[in-house]
Scaffold this motif. Structure first.
Motif, PDB file in Angstrom:
ATOM      1  N   LYS A   6      36.795  20.139  64.600  1.00 28.23           N
ATOM      2  CA  LYS A   6      38.043  19.463  64.986  1.00 28.23           C
ATOM      3  C   LYS A   6      38.317  19.559  66.486  1.00 28.23           C
ATOM      4  CE  LYS A   6      39.028  18.471  60.706  1.00 28.23           C
ATOM      5  NZ  LYS A   6      38.996  17.073  60.204  1.00 28.23           N
ATOM      6  N   CYS A   8      39.081  22.074  68.367  1.00 24.49           N
ATOM      7  CA  CYS A   8      40.282  22.841  68.711  1.00 24.49           C
ATOM      8  C   CYS A   8      39.973  23.962  69.694  1.00 24.49           C
ATOM      9  CB  CYS A   8      40.912  23.422  67.448  1.00 24.49           C
ATOM     10  SG  CYS A   8      39.867  24.631  66.608  1.00 24.49           S
ATOM     11  N   GLU A  21      32.016  19.880  56.759  1.00 20.79           N
ATOM     12  CA  GLU A  21      32.388  20.161  58.143  1.00 20.79           C
ATOM     13  C   GLU A  21      32.499  21.664  58.389  1.00 20.79           C
ATOM     14  OE1 GLU A  21      35.180  16.618  59.832  1.00 20.79           O
ATOM     15  OE2 GLU A  21      36.090  17.933  58.333  1.00 20.79           O
ATOM     16  N   VAL A  23      34.522  24.301  60.184  1.00 27.03           N
ATOM     17  CA  VAL A  23      35.862  24.356  60.762  1.00 27.03           C
ATOM     18  C   VAL A  23      36.348  25.802  60.822  1.00 27.03           C
ATOM     19  CG1 VAL A  23      36.525  22.035  59.999  1.00 27.03           C
ATOM     20  CG2 VAL A  23      36.899  23.992  58.493  1.00 27.03           C
ATOM     21  N   CYS A  27      42.286  25.086  61.117  1.00 27.35           N
ATOM     22  CA  CYS A  27      42.017  23.660  60.913  1.00 27.35           C
ATOM     23  C   CYS A  27      41.790  23.348  59.432  1.00 27.35           C
ATOM     24  CB  CYS A  27      40.812  23.221  61.738  1.00 27.35           C
ATOM     25  SG  CYS A  27      41.141  23.141  63.523  1.00 27.35           S
ATOM     26  N   ALA A  31      43.975  20.672  57.325  1.00 30.44           N
ATOM     27  CA  ALA A  31      43.311  19.569  56.624  1.00 30.44           C
ATOM     28  C   ALA A  31      43.629  19.606  55.134  1.00 30.44           C
ATOM     29  CB  ALA A  31      41.801  19.646  56.849  1.00 30.44           C
TER      30      ALA A  31
END
Length: 453
Positions: A6, A8, A21, A23, A27, A31
């Motif tokens: 993401k 971040c 993903e 992450v 995050c 999500a």
């Protein structure tokens, strides 16, 4: 360590099972919560002012559901009034412990709790039911009773809707179960995110597209208080076999779960197909497509000492209920005490339960005799018939279990089941586990046995 997908700036701490993903935890939380919120908004599950009962069992799904519903209700101002609704099935060593978890959730989330019990509603606990019916069909009783118990508890609370923790895995399992059973009516309904809208109490599934693994990860990372022990009676459930299949498919292709859901949503029933019409039970006034709802039929069997009365096809259940209640069922020649086969029952003057047992045993005996006669006639015909077409043998499954090649296990077990010793034939097959080769072997051995001196 990989960076968060993401962007971040944090390092990834997990890989999402649903999307793959990498992450970070924050995050993932965002999500996960946004996806549930979008599901709620897109499907218009609630309207401001709704009084909503959260079905709470103490497990991971219902605990995360209660947490998420409170969180999103405050964050997005849904305007909902929430209450926890639990059902005590009366399973010692399982439900009593999980209810303690629900009681802690009541304090942690500041949501009131209502508990309904099978004993209060039906006069039976699941432990007592299992002692009567055994462990083979006990999940049938629990599923039917639990669904009705939730509705009855919700009616007492006068709520507008019930939300359940059914996740994407559960929905995919239900679709496959109904597909394997050929249950068209339920197959059409089971993919709906809201069911029972035509009745008094709609049920919603905010986790319909949420993977079970992600629910577990969310509960684990958030350190939520939930009960993780499996029901002591569930290992024998039919759903367990379908669940294993779903997990195997997910291991091969993670999107298999949501693909099955989308496939179920795309199914449609051809015009002209007769579907069951929904009415109400004549006895308890609960929604039912039959004169008596499933719960009343099951209770009738339990209370009359015939616990397996409601297990099976509805047509057979109607017939058995008519015999128990002394009804002619439109046939003047079929009176109480008659086995329905032209002969009089041995227990015409016996109590109703004994009459039912006699009729049932007589019917089973006649079916067994018919199967044996068919098997003998088939073997006699095979002795005089030319050698079978070996390429088609493996496609034919014998109706009598005594001569069922596919139940023999293959290889040497197959030879032992035919009382022969021809191991060369086993070694000559390309693959002892190949069904076609074993079918051909079975055909040769059967032909050899039938023509032996």
């Amino acid at each position: 360590m990989l960076p968060c997908a993401k962007n971040c700036g944090n390092k990834a701490s997990m890989k999402r099972p649903k999307t793959g993903e990498a992450v970070c935890q924050n995050c993932f939380y965002a999500a996960f919560e946004d996806e549930v919120h979008n599901t709620i908004v897109k499907n218009n599950l609630f309207k401001p002012g709704d009084f909503v009962a959260v079905a709470a069992s103490g497990g991971k799904d219902s605990t995360v559901l209660a947490y998420i519903m409170k969180l999103l209700n405050e964050r997005h101002n849904y305007g909902l009034k929430l209450v926890l609704l639990s059902v005590d099935e009366g399973i010692t060593g399982y439900r009593d412990d999980s209810l303690e978890t629900v009681k802690r959730n009541e304090v942690q989330y500041n949501i009131p709790l209502k508990i309904c019990s099978y004993k209060e509603l039906y006069g039976w606990t699941m432990d007592e039911i299992v002692r009567e019916v055994g462990r083979k069909n006990n999940c049938t009783f629990c599923g039917v009773f639990r669904r009705q118990a939730l509705d009855r508890g919700a009616m007492l609370l006068e709520v507008d809707k019930i939300v359940t923790g059914h996740n994407a895995d559960d929905v995919a399992e239900t679709i496959l179960m109904n597909l394997l059973r050929g249950d068209v009516a339920r197959l059409q309904r089971c993919t709906n995110i809201t069911t029972g809208a035509e009745g008094a109490l709609p049920r919603c599934k905010p986790f319909k597209y949420t993977y079970e693994k992600e629910i577990v990860m969310y509960a684990y990372f958030k350190k939520l208080d939930y009960f993780s022990t499996e029901c002591i009676y569930s290992p024998n459930a039919y759903r367990g076999h379908v669940r294993t299949l779903i997990k195997d498919l997910e291991r091969i292709k993670p999107s298999s779960i949501v693909d099955i859901i989308h496939s179920g949503e795309a199914l449609s029933i051809r015009e002209g197909v007769k579907m069951p019409t929904q009415g109400v039970c004549k006895r308890c006034k609960y929604i039912s497509s039959q004169d008596l709802c499933k719960a009343c039929v099951l209770l009738e069997g339990l209370n009359k000492g015939l616990p397996k009365l409601g297990v099976g096809k509805s047509s057979k259940v109607k017939e058995q209920l008519a015999i128990i209640n002394g009804e002619s069922n439109g046939d003047n020649t079929r009176k109480r005490g008659c086995c329905g086969s032209g002969g009089e029952c041995q227990s015409n003057n016996s109590p109703e339960a004994e009459t039912m047992k006699c009729c049932s045993s007589s019917t089973k005996q006649s079916k067994r005799q018919s199967k044996k006669s068919q098997a003998k006639a088939r073997l006699a015909a095979e002795k005089t018939a030319p050698p079978p077409d070996l390429s088609e043998v493996y496609n034919e499954r014998d109706a009598d279990e005594e001569f069922d090649f596919f139940g023999c296990g293959g290889g040497t077990d197959l030879l032992q089941s035919l009382n022969m010793d021809d191991e060369d034939d086993v070694r000559n097959t390309a693959d002892p586990g190949d069904i076609e080769n074993l079918g051909q072997l079975a055909g040769r051995l059967l032909h050899k046995r039938n023509n032996a001196p």
